[in-house]
Design an enzyme around this catalytic site. Structure first.
Site, PDB file in Angstrom:
ATOM      1  N   GLU A 148     -11.193   3.020  -3.113  1.00  0.00           N
ATOM      2  CA  GLU A 148      -9.836   2.758  -3.621  1.00  0.00           C
ATOM      3  C   GLU A 148      -9.214   1.591  -2.857  1.00  0.00           C
ATOM      4  O   GLU A 148      -9.530   1.363  -1.692  1.00  0.00           O
ATOM      5  CB  GLU A 148      -8.969   4.015  -3.484  1.00  0.00           C
ATOM      6  CG  GLU A 148      -8.905   4.641  -2.089  1.00  0.00           C
ATOM      7  CD  GLU A 148      -7.884   4.006  -1.164  1.00  0.00           C
ATOM      8  OE1 GLU A 148      -6.990   3.304  -1.674  1.00  0.00           O
ATOM      9  OE2 GLU A 148      -7.982   4.200   0.059  1.00  0.00           O
ATOM     10  N   LEU A 150      -5.593   1.157  -2.907  1.00  0.00           N
ATOM     11  CA  LEU A 150      -4.216   1.482  -3.291  1.00  0.00           C
ATOM     12  C   LEU A 150      -3.257   1.233  -2.138  1.00  0.00           C
ATOM     13  O   LEU A 150      -3.448   1.771  -1.054  1.00  0.00           O
ATOM     14  CB  LEU A 150      -4.123   2.958  -3.706  1.00  0.00           C
ATOM     15  CG  LEU A 150      -5.132   3.438  -4.756  1.00  0.00           C
ATOM     16  CD1 LEU A 150      -4.994   4.945  -4.955  1.00  0.00           C
ATOM     17  CD2 LEU A 150      -4.922   2.705  -6.073  1.00  0.00           C
ATOM     18  N   GLU A 152       0.227   1.911  -0.391  1.00  0.00           N
ATOM     19  CA  GLU A 152       1.281   2.919  -0.456  1.00  0.00           C
ATOM     20  C   GLU A 152       2.534   2.286  -1.047  1.00  0.00           C
ATOM     21  O   GLU A 152       2.867   1.145  -0.744  1.00  0.00           O
ATOM     22  CB  GLU A 152       1.593   3.475   0.936  1.00  0.00           C
ATOM     23  CG  GLU A 152       0.580   4.501   1.350  1.00  0.00           C
ATOM     24  CD  GLU A 152       0.956   5.205   2.639  1.00  0.00           C
ATOM     25  OE1 GLU A 152       2.149   5.475   2.865  1.00  0.00           O
ATOM     26  OE2 GLU A 152       0.035   5.471   3.424  1.00  0.00           O
ATOM     27  N   LYS A 201     -14.806  -2.308   1.214  1.00  0.00           N
ATOM     28  CA  LYS A 201     -13.496  -1.705   1.469  1.00  0.00           C
ATOM     29  C   LYS A 201     -13.030  -2.006   2.903  1.00  0.00           C
ATOM     30  O   LYS A 201     -11.918  -2.477   3.130  1.00  0.00           O
ATOM     31  CB  LYS A 201     -13.572  -0.192   1.219  1.00  0.00           C
ATOM     32  CG  LYS A 201     -12.369   0.591   1.695  1.00  0.00           C
ATOM     33  CD  LYS A 201     -11.106   0.151   0.979  1.00  0.00           C
ATOM     34  CE  LYS A 201      -9.850   0.623   1.670  1.00  0.00           C
ATOM     35  NZ  LYS A 201      -9.326   1.860   1.218  1.00  0.00           N
ATOM     36  N   CYS A 257      -4.090   3.115   6.868  1.00  0.00           N
ATOM     37  CA  CYS A 257      -5.400   2.499   6.582  1.00  0.00           C
ATOM     38  C   CYS A 257      -5.800   1.387   7.557  1.00  0.00           C
ATOM     39  O   CYS A 257      -6.887   1.435   8.132  1.00  0.00           O
ATOM     40  CB  CYS A 257      -5.410   1.944   5.165  1.00  0.00           C
ATOM     41  SG  CYS A 257      -5.354   3.234   3.930  1.00  0.00           S
ATOM     42  N   ARG A 325       2.989   7.378   9.606  1.00  0.00           N
ATOM     43  CA  ARG A 325       1.692   7.367  10.292  1.00  0.00           C
ATOM     44  C   ARG A 325       1.369   5.970  10.814  1.00  0.00           C
ATOM     45  O   ARG A 325       1.460   4.990  10.083  1.00  0.00           O
ATOM     46  CB  ARG A 325       0.581   7.823   9.331  1.00  0.00           C
ATOM     47  CG  ARG A 325       0.608   9.320   9.090  1.00  0.00           C
ATOM     48  CD  ARG A 325      -0.429   9.708   8.084  1.00  0.00           C
ATOM     49  NE  ARG A 325      -0.115   9.183   6.756  1.00  0.00           N
ATOM     50  CZ  ARG A 325      -0.930   9.274   5.699  1.00  0.00           C
ATOM     51  NH1 ARG A 325      -2.110   9.823   5.825  1.00  0.00           N
ATOM     52  NH2 ARG A 325      -0.556   8.797   4.535  1.00  0.00           N
TER      53      ARG A 325
HETATM   54  C1  UDX Z   1      -3.413  -1.106   2.821  1.00  0.00           C
HETATM   55  C2  UDX Z   1      -4.138  -2.087   1.875  1.00  0.00           C
HETATM   56  O1  UDX Z   1      -3.257  -3.139   1.514  1.00  0.00           O
HETATM   57  C3  UDX Z   1      -4.653  -1.350   0.652  1.00  0.00           C
HETATM   58  O2  UDX Z   1      -5.363  -2.234  -0.186  1.00  0.00           O
HETATM   59  C4  UDX Z   1      -5.562  -0.257   1.184  1.00  0.00           C
HETATM   60  O3  UDX Z   1      -6.319   0.369   0.246  1.00  0.00           O
HETATM   61  C5  UDX Z   1      -4.747   0.705   2.033  1.00  0.00           C
HETATM   62  O4  UDX Z   1      -4.262  -0.034   3.154  1.00  0.00           O
HETATM   63  P1  UDX Z   1      -1.030   0.038   2.959  1.00  0.00           P
HETATM   64  O5  UDX Z   1      -1.541   0.807   4.116  1.00  0.00           O
HETATM   65  O6  UDX Z   1      -0.231   0.742   1.919  1.00  0.00           O
HETATM   66  O7  UDX Z   1      -2.245  -0.650   2.160  1.00  0.00           O
HETATM   67  O8  UDX Z   1      -0.139  -1.134   3.578  1.00  0.00           O
HETATM   68  P2  UDX Z   1       0.016  -2.709   3.338  1.00  0.00           P
HETATM   69  O9  UDX Z   1       1.004  -2.969   2.291  1.00  0.00           O
HETATM   70  O10 UDX Z   1      -1.306  -3.341   3.215  1.00  0.00           O
HETATM   71  O11 UDX Z   1       0.675  -3.110   4.760  1.00  0.00           O
HETATM   72  C6  UDX Z   1      -0.053  -2.878   5.966  1.00  0.00           C
HETATM   73  C7  UDX Z   1       0.750  -3.288   7.170  1.00  0.00           C
HETATM   74  O12 UDX Z   1       0.877  -4.688   7.224  1.00  0.00           O
HETATM   75  C8  UDX Z   1       2.166  -2.734   7.219  1.00  0.00           C
HETATM   76  O13 UDX Z   1       2.438  -2.324   8.541  1.00  0.00           O
HETATM   77  C9  UDX Z   1       3.024  -3.927   6.814  1.00  0.00           C
HETATM   78  O14 UDX Z   1       4.332  -3.869   7.286  1.00  0.00           O
HETATM   79  C10 UDX Z   1       2.241  -5.067   7.417  1.00  0.00           C
HETATM   80  N1  UDX Z   1       2.477  -6.363   6.763  1.00  0.00           N
HETATM   81  C11 UDX Z   1       2.072  -6.575   5.487  1.00  0.00           C
HETATM   82  C12 UDX Z   1       3.071  -7.399   7.477  1.00  0.00           C
HETATM   83  O15 UDX Z   1       3.422  -7.240   8.650  1.00  0.00           O
HETATM   84  N2  UDX Z   1       3.240  -8.611   6.869  1.00  0.00           N
HETATM   85  C13 UDX Z   1       2.836  -8.851   5.598  1.00  0.00           C
HETATM   86  O16 UDX Z   1       3.001  -9.995   5.122  1.00  0.00           O
HETATM   87  C14 UDX Z   1       2.248  -7.801   4.875  1.00  0.00           C
END
Ligand code: UDX
Length: 425
Positions: A148, A150, A152, A201, A257, A325
């Site tokens: 996946e 995805l 959040e 992944k 993740c 988390r």
């Molecule tokens: C991530 C991946 O994007 C997704 O494809 C995977 O399957 C699950 O892990 P998610 O954990 O929901 O998704 O968070 P994401 O939106 O990727 O952000 C991750 C971290 O990066 C967050 O702490 C966010 O604040 C930070 N971030 C993101 C930044 O600091 N700057 C950015 O420009 C983007």
């Protein structure tokens, strides 16, 4: 469509999204979880995960009779496909903990019908799909790795509008049966072996982490050189080889993740004899980023954190979720508390009734500012831009804001008498 029953094991945010979305695509879905109260709630259409659109989708699936929830593993006996959506948290030494998966396989072994396709959906170490027949003690259950991707807060959208669908299997027939589940979605399909699918992944998430660590170090460099990271990343982002997404500096990357997947990939690499120093450096840079923010807060608060009241805006690991988390905000909060700061926090996604040690949660941002030696914005909720900063200025002890997301308007804040500390500018 949908004559064959689709089984989903685990109704965390990946499993529930998968189950509800497949039901919305017209499939008959049974979702199994060990948590009786969660299953009962879901059966009544109550969704506790704050994922936009998911509750409506669950209720529509229930109403249409295409989606049901149970704790009975036997319900998977009739399934033509079973998707494994079990947690694989960070275990000892950073490796992925496969405890939930192994015990589930033991219980599934006598239940699955011959020819049922077992799909690994949650992130699993490279080589897991190949090991599953051995763990299951059966060779008549083909395995497909279908990771996946995805995010959040966007999980339903990401499921229904994927950038790519990855199908890794040694069995072309099993792979085509999984492909058929997604037939109504318009997305490129990458057909590959199981190891490549599993690695793809980790490689994607670790690359995102590398990119963010790069940007965060760049922000520090900008501060030292008198450059503006916003202009630097805007320039970089216009190059289509780089792209504009995932270039915003912040308090460090976190969530359920990126931290676990970077650690797991570093372990996988080391075990295979590859020293992925680049990845370890990204993890170190992330830890350094938190220390850097703490230093900024100490300076903004007047030089000492001992006994200082610090107000925190945002605690979730990113905006649009209530998930704490591996939240960099919380890790920074703990570090501030360790140095004696007294913390009050507000997050639009986290109810004040939640226990978020060491932060005293309040339901009003003005209370965060009250008597504060500094206000620290940690999560990029857009509504923080529209706070009544004049009112916050009135109640604050010192007018100092540290904006770890470069979200706020510096002119507006300095206009209210605040000292304003952004990142990388
Ligand atoms: C991530 C991946 O994007 C997704 O494809 C995977 O399957 C699950 O892990 P998610 O954990 O929901 O998704 O968070 P994401 O939106 O990727 O952000 C991750 C971290 O990066 C967050 O702490 C966010 O604040 C930070 N971030 C993101 C930044 O600091 N700057 C950015 O420009 C983007």
């Amino acid at each position: 469509m949908g004559s064959e029953l689709v089984g989903v094991l685990g109704v965390g945010y990946v499993g529930l999204t998968t189950a509800a979305c497949f039901a919305s695509l017209g499939h008959r879905v049974v979702a199994v979880d060990v948590d009786q109260s969660k299953v009962d709630e879901l059966g009544r259409g109550v969704v506790s995960i704050g994922e936009p659109g998911l509750d409506d989708m669950v209720r529509a699936g229930l109403a249409a009779g295409r989606l049901r929830f149970t704790t009975e593993l036997r319900a998977l006996a009739d399934a033509g496909t079973v998707l494994l959506c079990l947690p694989t948290p960070m275990g000892e030494g950073g490796v992925a903990d496969l405890g939930a998966l192994s015990s589930a396989l033991g219980e599934l072994a006598p239940i699955l019908r011959p020819g049922c396709v077992l799909v690994t959906k949650s992130t699993v170490p490279v080589g897991t799909a190949e090991r599953i027949p051995g763990l299951l003690g059966r060779t008549d259950v083909p395995v497909v790795s279908n990771p996946e991707f995805l995010r959040e807060g966007h999980a339903v959208h990401d499921f229904l509008h994927p950038d790519r669908i990855v199908l890794g299997s040694a069995d072309p027939d099993a792979r085509d049966r999984v492909r058929a589940l997604y037939a109504s979605l318009d997305a490129p399909v990458v057909v590959t072996g199981t190891a490549s699918a599993e690695l793809a992944k980790y490689a994607s998430n670790a690359f995102l982490a590398l990119r963010l660590s790069y940007v965060n170090v760049l922000a520090e460099l900008c501060e030292n050189l008198g450059a503006d990271v916003t202009d630097v990343t805007a320039t970089m982002g216009l190059d289509p080889r780089i792209g504009a997404d995932f270039l915003a500096p912040g308090p460090g990357w976190g969530g359920s993740c990126l931290p676990k997947d970077t650690s797991a990939l570093a372990c996988i690499a080391a075990e295979s004899g590859v020293d992925f120093a680049l990845l370890r450096a990204a993890v170190d840079a992330n830890a350094h980023q938190r220390e850097r923010i703490v230093r900024k807060v100490r300076r903004a608060a007047g030089g000492s954190l001992a006994g200082a009241r610090i107000g925190l805006l945002g605690l979730a690991f990113k905006a649009g979720t209530d998930d704490l988390r591996h939240s960099p905000a919380l890790e920074i909060a703990r570090e501030l508390a360790r140095r004696g700061a007294v913390l009050t926090g507000y997050d639009p996604g986290v109810p004040p009734s939640a226990r978020v040690d060491p932060v005293h949660l309040v339901d009003d941002p003005v209370l965060v500012a009250k008597d504060a030696a500094a206000i620290v914005l940690l999560t990029e909720w857009p509504e923080f831009r529209d706070l009544d900063w004049a009112q916050l200025a009135e109640v604050a002890d010192r007018r100092a804001v540290v904006d770890t997301r470069n979200l706020l308007d510096p002119d507006q804040l300095t206009g209210q008498g605040f000292s304003y500390t952004p990142l990388g500018r």
